[in-house]
Design an enzyme around this catalytic site. Structure first.
Site, short mmCIF file in Angstrom:
data_model
loop_
_atom_site.label_atom_id
_atom_site.label_comp_id
_atom_site.label_asym_id
_atom_site.label_seq_id
_atom_site.Cartn_x
_atom_site.Cartn_y
_atom_site.Cartn_z
N ASP A 23 0.84 -1.21 0.00
CA ASP A 23 0.00 0.00 0.00
C ASP A 23 0.87 1.26 0.00
OD1 ASP A 23 -2.89 0.86 0.45
OD2 ASP A 23 -1.92 1.92 2.11
N GLU A 80 1.80 -0.41 -5.03
CA GLU A 80 0.79 0.61 -5.31
C GLU A 80 1.51 1.96 -5.27
OE1 GLU A 80 -3.22 2.85 -3.81
OE2 GLU A 80 -1.56 2.43 -2.46
C1 NOJ Z 1 -4.40 2.94 -0.77
C2 NOJ Z 1 -5.51 1.97 -0.55
O1 NOJ Z 1 -5.73 1.27 -1.73
C3 NOJ Z 1 -6.68 2.79 -0.09
O2 NOJ Z 1 -7.86 2.05 -0.08
C4 NOJ Z 1 -6.37 3.35 1.26
O3 NOJ Z 1 -7.42 4.18 1.69
C5 NOJ Z 1 -5.08 4.14 1.23
N1 NOJ Z 1 -4.05 3.50 0.49
C6 NOJ Z 1 -4.57 4.35 2.62
O4 NOJ Z 1 -4.10 3.13 3.14
#
Ligand code: NOJ
Ligand code: MG
Length: 572
Positions: free
Chosen positions: A231, A295
């Site tokens: 993440d 990500e």
């Molecule tokens: C990216 C995640 O995909 C999202 O759902 C989340 O709110 C944020 N990061 C914070 O962790």
């Protein structure tokens, strides 16, 4: 050991790697895999509380094997107050009772293994939940303590320290700083949170933090996971001194764009790459081609390639692809750029059209106007999509994506053609974005509604009690899996056929060649024996000679209608 050793002694030994391709260099499974994102809250609920759970996932894994995917990525199921649907983690090593137990995870893993499905879990290293013991210890220990140094606590600016330490915005709206009250009742330090105030950012310059996460990785690798989706992999390191930044219009976003100048000091800092190198070492010390998936919302694509250099991660989500509209020239450009850029570092390109943070592509591709990522859409939004057009474009876009060489990500429900749930009642919304912007941005709930399985069952088969943590639109019975199963024209059967043909023709490991001789509004290419023609225009496109093996709309002879994609193979 910086962490309590809470590893369950009864954890099963790491399973033997399944069907690993080792005979040809560069052909590890993940280079061409189709990976399906399960959002556990909304996939299948076993206990009737209206929230999906791990036993629910296990009970429905057969459907994913039947669909033909290679791996499943599970969004977070760790202990969490669920302020950000589990991306606010209070214990990285345990399952939240809402979702089940560690034994339930092991059972899921075991069943997936029987079905030949790999399991990727989601790790959230940028921030913890404010309920995490580390943050609670930091609050208790006071300013200047080692415990506080694990997070980004700072003194405020201005008289009495009443102003935040800098001007950074939260991605979810409002400022990225919250002031605490110290133990003696006085107004105290501020802590940084790029997301919700319940998600304090860790300080990754702290060696204790770094070591702690290596232990988290090992714990899950020992438990047999095949990899991690990481993440906010562009956010962990902040620029020295946490300088002010000329703000992007409208506040934060995952990429920091929307009119800001330059790279914000909280995204894409060079120092993150040291972290990924250390993670790479741990992950590659385990057998079985396990992976790290970033990500990372960075652009241009050349920069994203840094995340997947040979000693860093294996994959990064291709958000440039996701953000490309139904426009032939733009699709050609992003595909061409992606293949070039990723291959320059020896990584496969990835392809993705939907996930739990964006408007589902069956709606997004027919939206009119600007709709920034994360802001979502709702009943009062401008430029709402025509549902038929959205679905036609989504089917055609998915049929392009699934023919591309590299690895593709699917988000649960897209194989059913699910649209965004636009008309959610205001009082049902749960995304912190909605609350932090006072309802100005709808946020992401519309793509997170529990998915339909059986048209005639309570909650369309999502939950035995009929409960559903977000209300399901009444007309979703038509999207239910059982309504589509075996119906040749359905979106489900389209995805199944595409995945079967993709495997049969080795499209994931193939080489793409563009085909000339088509109008500008046509995307035409060949991978191996398969020719793909996608018509983004308004006219009829004459198809080349060949047998149509896949089509997103009924094709009459050699004429491809608008908003449709076909795959052809040379006639036998
Ligand atoms: C990216 C995640 O995909 C999202 O759902 C989340 O709110 C944020 N990061 C914070 O962790
Ligand atoms: Mg449940």
């Amino acid at each position: 050991m910086p962490l309590d050793d809470t590893t369950d002694a009864s954890a099963p030994p790491a399973p033997e790697p399944t069907d690993q391709i080792t005979d040809e260099a560069g052909q590890e499974w993940w280079r061409s895999a189709v990976i399906y994102q399960v959002y556990p809250r909304s996939f299948a609920d076993s206990d009737g509380d209206g929230v999906g759970d791990l036993p629910g996932v296990t009970s429905r894994l057969d459907a994913l094997a039947d669909l033909g995917v290679d791996a499943v990525w599970l969004s977070p199921f760790y202990r969490s107050p669920q302020a950000d649907a589990g991306y606010d983690v209070a214990d990285y090593l345990d399952v939240d009772p809402l979702f089940g137990t560690l034994d339930d995870f092991d059972a899921l893993r075991a069943r997936a293994s029987e079905l030949g499905l790999r399991i990727i879990v989601d790790l959230v290293p940028n921030h913890t939940s404010s309920a995490h013991a580390w943050f609670q210890e930091a609050l208790a220990a006071g300013p200047g303590s080692e415990e506080r140094s694990r997070y980004l606590f700072r003194e405020g600016r201005g008289p009495g320290g009443d102003e935040p330490p800098n001007n950074w915005p939260s991605v979810f709206g409002g400022p990225a700083w919250t002031r605490i009250t110290e133990a003696d009742g006085t107004p105290g330090q501020w802590y940084l949170h790029l997301f919700d105030s319940s998600q304090p950012d860790l300080d990754w310059s702290n060696a204790w933090v770094r070591d702690s996460f290596l232990d988290v990785l090992r714990t899950w690798l020992d438990r047999g996971v095949d990899g991690f989706r990481v993440d906010v992999a562009h956010g962990l390191v902040k620029a020295d001194g946490l300088p002010d930044h000329e703000l992007p219009l409208g506040g934060g976003s995952m990429g920091g764009g929307q009119g800001g100048t330059g790279t914000p000091p909280w995204w894409g800092q060079e120092g993150v790459h040291d972290i990924w190198r250390s993670w790479h070492e741990v992950v590659s010390s385990y057998p079985g081609d396990r992976i790290l998936v970033a990500e990372a919302w960075v652009d241009p694509p050349e920069r994203l390639a840094d995340w997947v250099r040979p000693d860093e991660m294996q994959q990064a989500f291709n958000f440039a692809y996701l953000e490309t509209g139904w426009d032939a020239a733009a699709i050609r450009t992003v595909v061409e750029d992606s293949l070039r850029v990723f291959s320059s570092v020896g990584a496969p390109s990835t392809w993705v059209l939907s996930n739990h943070d964006v408007v589902r592509h069956a709606s997004r591709l027919a939206l009119v106007g600007e709709h920034p990522q994360g802001w979502g859409i709702g009943p009062r939004s401008e430029g709402l999509p025509n549902p038929e057009l959205g679905l036609a474009r989504a089917r055609a876009a998915s049929a392009v994506m699934l023919a591309l060489p590299g690895s593709a990500y699917l988000y649960q429900g897209e194989e059913l053609g699910l649209p965004e749930a636009i008309d959610l009642p205001d009082d049902s919304r749960r995304d912190p974005t909605w609350f932090r912007t006072g309802g100005e941005r709808y946020g992401r709930d519309g793509c997170r509604v529990p998915i339909p399985w059986e048209s005639g069952s309570p909650a369309f088969g999502f939950s035995p009690s009929g409960a559903s943590w977000l209300p399901q639109p009444d007309d979703w019975s038509t999207y239910a899996r059982d309504e589509q199963q075996g119906v040749a024209s359905s979106t489900l059967e389209l995805y199944k056929a595409a995945l079967r043909l993709r495997r049969e023709h080795d499209l994931g490991t193939g080489t793409l060649t563009w085909l000339d001789g088509f109008a500008d509004d046509v995307v035409a290419f060949r991978v191996g024996a398969v020719t793909v023609v996608a018509n983004t225009g308004e006219g009829i496109v004459e198809l080349p000679v060949g047998e149509v093996v896949l089509s997103t709309m009924a094709v009459d002879g050699p004429a491809l209608p608008p908003t449709a994609t076909v795959w052809l193979v040379d006639a036998a």
